[in-house]
Enzyme design. Structure first.
Site, PDB file in Angstrom:
ATOM      1  N   HIS A   5     101.545  26.871 -49.265  1.00 36.47           N
ATOM      2  CA  HIS A   5     100.959  27.945 -50.057  1.00 36.47           C
ATOM      3  C   HIS A   5     101.586  29.301 -49.727  1.00 36.47           C
ATOM      4  O   HIS A   5     102.307  29.454 -48.739  1.00 36.47           O
ATOM      5  CB  HIS A   5      99.447  28.003 -49.828  1.00 36.47           C
ATOM      6  CG  HIS A   5      99.048  28.107 -48.393  1.00 36.47           C
ATOM      7  ND1 HIS A   5      98.951  27.006 -47.569  1.00 36.47           N
ATOM      8  CD2 HIS A   5      98.695  29.172 -47.630  1.00 36.47           C
ATOM      9  CE1 HIS A   5      98.565  27.376 -46.358  1.00 36.47           C
ATOM     10  NE2 HIS A   5      98.408  28.697 -46.364  1.00 36.47           N
TER      11      HIS A   5
ATOM     12  N   GLU B  42      78.322  31.908 -41.789  1.00 33.59           N
ATOM     13  CA  GLU B  42      78.173  30.712 -40.965  1.00 33.59           C
ATOM     14  C   GLU B  42      79.199  29.693 -41.460  1.00 33.59           C
ATOM     15  O   GLU B  42      79.266  29.424 -42.660  1.00 33.59           O
ATOM     16  CB  GLU B  42      76.767  30.118 -41.087  1.00 33.59           C
ATOM     17  CG  GLU B  42      75.650  31.021 -40.610  1.00 33.59           C
ATOM     18  CD  GLU B  42      74.273  30.372 -40.761  1.00 33.59           C
ATOM     19  OE1 GLU B  42      74.219  29.141 -41.000  1.00 33.59           O
ATOM     20  OE2 GLU B  42      73.259  31.085 -40.655  1.00 33.59           O
TER      21      GLU B  42
ATOM     22  N   HIS C 151      68.935  28.218 -32.039  1.00 35.04           N
ATOM     23  CA  HIS C 151      69.230  29.649 -32.083  1.00 35.04           C
ATOM     24  C   HIS C 151      68.552  30.306 -33.280  1.00 35.04           C
ATOM     25  O   HIS C 151      68.015  29.633 -34.161  1.00 35.04           O
ATOM     26  CB  HIS C 151      70.740  29.896 -32.137  1.00 35.04           C
ATOM     27  CG  HIS C 151      71.433  29.293 -33.326  1.00 35.04           C
ATOM     28  ND1 HIS C 151      71.708  27.942 -33.417  1.00 35.04           N
ATOM     29  CD2 HIS C 151      71.891  29.839 -34.484  1.00 35.04           C
ATOM     30  CE1 HIS C 151      72.317  27.694 -34.559  1.00 35.04           C
ATOM     31  NE2 HIS C 151      72.427  28.833 -35.232  1.00 35.04           N
TER      32      HIS C 151
ATOM     33  N   HIS D  76      66.562  27.563 -35.736  1.00 42.80           N
ATOM     34  CA  HIS D  76      67.146  26.388 -36.374  1.00 42.80           C
ATOM     35  C   HIS D  76      68.265  25.836 -35.506  1.00 42.80           C
ATOM     36  O   HIS D  76      68.632  26.412 -34.483  1.00 42.80           O
ATOM     37  CB  HIS D  76      67.679  26.737 -37.772  1.00 42.80           C
ATOM     38  CG  HIS D  76      68.845  27.684 -37.748  1.00 42.80           C
ATOM     39  ND1 HIS D  76      68.719  29.037 -37.500  1.00 42.80           N
ATOM     40  CD2 HIS D  76      70.184  27.476 -37.939  1.00 42.80           C
ATOM     41  CE1 HIS D  76      69.903  29.615 -37.535  1.00 42.80           C
ATOM     42  NE2 HIS D  76      70.815  28.691 -37.793  1.00 42.80           N
TER      43      HIS D  76
ATOM     44  N   HIS E  56      72.003  22.929 -35.936  1.00 41.98           N
ATOM     45  CA  HIS E  56      72.907  22.233 -36.850  1.00 41.98           C
ATOM     46  C   HIS E  56      73.458  20.966 -36.211  1.00 41.98           C
ATOM     47  O   HIS E  56      73.399  20.793 -34.994  1.00 41.98           O
ATOM     48  CB  HIS E  56      74.085  23.136 -37.238  1.00 41.98           C
ATOM     49  CG  HIS E  56      73.688  24.447 -37.831  1.00 41.98           C
ATOM     50  ND1 HIS E  56      73.361  24.608 -39.159  1.00 41.98           N
ATOM     51  CD2 HIS E  56      73.556  25.677 -37.266  1.00 41.98           C
ATOM     52  CE1 HIS E  56      73.060  25.877 -39.392  1.00 41.98           C
ATOM     53  NE2 HIS E  56      73.163  26.545 -38.262  1.00 41.98           N
TER      54      HIS E  56
ATOM     55  N   HIS F  36     100.010  24.083 -42.926  1.00 38.10           N
ATOM     56  CA  HIS F  36      99.376  23.791 -41.642  1.00 38.10           C
ATOM     57  C   HIS F  36      99.043  22.305 -41.524  1.00 38.10           C
ATOM     58  O   HIS F  36      98.835  21.623 -42.526  1.00 38.10           O
ATOM     59  CB  HIS F  36      98.065  24.571 -41.469  1.00 38.10           C
ATOM     60  CG  HIS F  36      98.210  26.053 -41.590  1.00 38.10           C
ATOM     61  ND1 HIS F  36      98.775  26.835 -40.604  1.00 38.10           N
ATOM     62  CD2 HIS F  36      97.843  26.911 -42.583  1.00 38.10           C
ATOM     63  CE1 HIS F  36      98.758  28.104 -40.984  1.00 38.10           C
ATOM     64  NE2 HIS F  36      98.199  28.166 -42.181  1.00 38.10           N
TER      65      HIS F  36
END
Length: 476
Positions: free
Chosen positions: A228, A429, A414, A369, A371, A179
């Site tokens: 792979h 997550e 959230h 929290h 991010h 990829h």
């Protein structure tokens, strides 16, 4: 003449709204307005209230009513809980608002998403859909397995991450490929074998397995460009695969070896491989994606029997991570545990993906929290609920079951709540990042000057003093 001009001057001042109440009550002024009628009215252009739109940045004037801040209504029984339809078909009614469906609705789907039908009163504004279920994805059926995807066309806010669920029948292969972007895999069930080489020709081969005997499964990571293979062993294999581009189906993202060779002149392929063209007639003219093995591979744990001697040696950093060998980080909040994997902490090769396996006890809460990267969520088991806060007084609540995915864009506040009183909620997550980072709302409040917090939230300082200074992660 002078008297008339003075009257007109006074009238003009009245029209501009700058004369006093005693002047505007003058008999001659009243006669002027009576004579001119609706063609001459006070315009009050000197007041902010006369503007066509109100601004947040000017001080209120004395004649404007001051809106008093009101306390949030937290009177039971409605404190934002999931609405109870009492075993009947869900209806869009809550607290006297809304009304029943007069036409038909998909009540089964409504029951899985009660917060779409009658969400909490805290939901507001326009928040795009942030949830997708793999059950809604088209499943591509193939000889030796199947695959279904979630890309940006399914979940437009998920710009960083696309995903697929891949099933391989016993001994079947995922075709040799590579990829443009990174690939990360979480073994949902079964057993398999992966192999790859890096840019220096150093090889790697290892077995992978799903959760067994209460142990957590394995995961793998292939950097961009690394070719792979993936093969199921005798139990078959199912994988959640993550890619670091939401637009995964775009051209130039995935490259199949047989597809490449089939579209290269045969004499070039023969010369490159050092073989006669007569040996290459069986190259598939259409990439099989999945193919069945003609000979079963050695069993689990015997991957060394298939390893090819490599003069360049092995890759310096393993492409497989054993979550079962990782210690749990027990949440200080007492509601579960988490295991984090990233290139900075414990999985050096995973430069573009950070992840966390999260276990939330019954009724537990993954704390409020946010991010610094988009969070991509995958529900492994259990039932959950989350509210996304994008700022601007907007919010939307979502409900989750196994196989559901979601995205919380960067900095969206959230939480994730386990809705079951008896069963754990387990989810992943994931972030397109080298390191897992989150900010805790409670920890922030606990470490902010107390008077600031007390004044803002209108709570006693003694309450602020009770806020926990350590990040809770999950709360019981």
């Amino acid at each position: 003449m002078f008297a008339r001009l003075s009257h007109l001057f006074v009238a003009t001042l009245a029209i501009a709204g700058t004369v006093s109440a005693t002047l505007s009550a003058d008999d001659e002024i009243r006669a002027f307005f009576a004579r001119e009628g609706a063609t001459a009215r006070p315009m009050n252009l000197g007041r902010r209230s006369a503007a066509s739109s109100r601004t947040r940045h000017l001080r209120p004037v004395e004649d404007e009513p001051v809106v008093q801040q009101t306390k949030r209504d937290i009177t039971p029984p409605d404190v934002g809980q999931v609405v109870d339809f009492d075993g009947k078909d869900p209806q869009p009614i809550r607290n006297g608002n809304g009304d029943t469906f007069l036409a038909n609705s998909n009540h089964e789907l409504d029951a899985q998403n009660p917060d779409n039908v009658a969400g909490p009163t805290t939901d507001a504004g326009v928040v795009p859909n942030l949830k997708w279920s793999f059950s809604l994805s088209h499943t591509r059926l193939l000889k030796g397995g199947w695959v279904r995807e979630q890309t940006i066309t399914d979940l437009p806010p998920s710009k960083d991450i696309a995903a697929a669920e891949l099933r391989l029948s016993p001994n079947a292969y995922r075709e040799l490929h590579w990829h443009r972007i990174a690939e990360w895999g979480y073994i949902l069930n079964g057993t398999g074998r992966v192999s790859a080489i890096d840019e220096s020709g150093r090889s790697y081969i290892s077995d992978v397995k799903g959760p067994t005997n209460g142990e957590d499964p394995d995961l793998y990571y292939f950097p961009p460009g690394v070719p792979h293979s993936i093969q199921a062993l005798d139990q078959g294999l199912e994988i959640l695969i993550i890619f670091t581009d939401g637009n995964f189906d775009s051209s130039g993202t995935t490259f199949m070896l047989s597809d490449w060779l089939a579209h290269t002149p045969l004499e070039i392929v023969a010369q490159n491989l050092g073989v006669n063209t007569s040996l290459l007639g069986g190259i598939p003219q259409k990439d099989p994606y999945i193919l069945e093995s003609t000979v079963p591979p050695p069993g689990l744990g015997h991957y060394g029997d298939q390893a090819v001697s490599d003069p360049n040696g092995e890759v310096p950093s393993p492409y497989v991570f054993r979550i079962s060998e990782q210690n749990k980080t027990v949440a200080p909040g007492g509601g579960g545990w988490v295991k984090i994997q990233d290139s900075v902490t414990n999985f050096p090769v995973s430069k573009q993906l950070a992840s966390a396996l999260v276990f939330v006890e019954p009724n537990g809460l993954r704390e409020l929290h946010w991010h610094v990267n988009d969070e991509w969520l995958y529900i492994i088991s259990g039932r959950g609920r989350a509210t996304a806060f994008p700022g601007g007084s907007a919010a939307r609540t979502f409900d989750f079951q196994p196989g559901d995915t979601a995205v919380f864009p960067v900095s969206y506040g959230h939480y994730v709540k386990n809705l079951s009183p008896t069963e754990p909620l387990i989810f992943l997550e994931l972030f397109k990042a080298e390191r897992f980072v989150d900010f805790s709302a409670t920890q922030w409040l606990a470490l902010t000057p107390r008077q600031v917090v007390a004044d803002l939230l209108k709570i006693p300082i003694s309450t602020v003093e009770g806020f926990v200074k350590e990040k809770q992660i999950i709360i019981a």
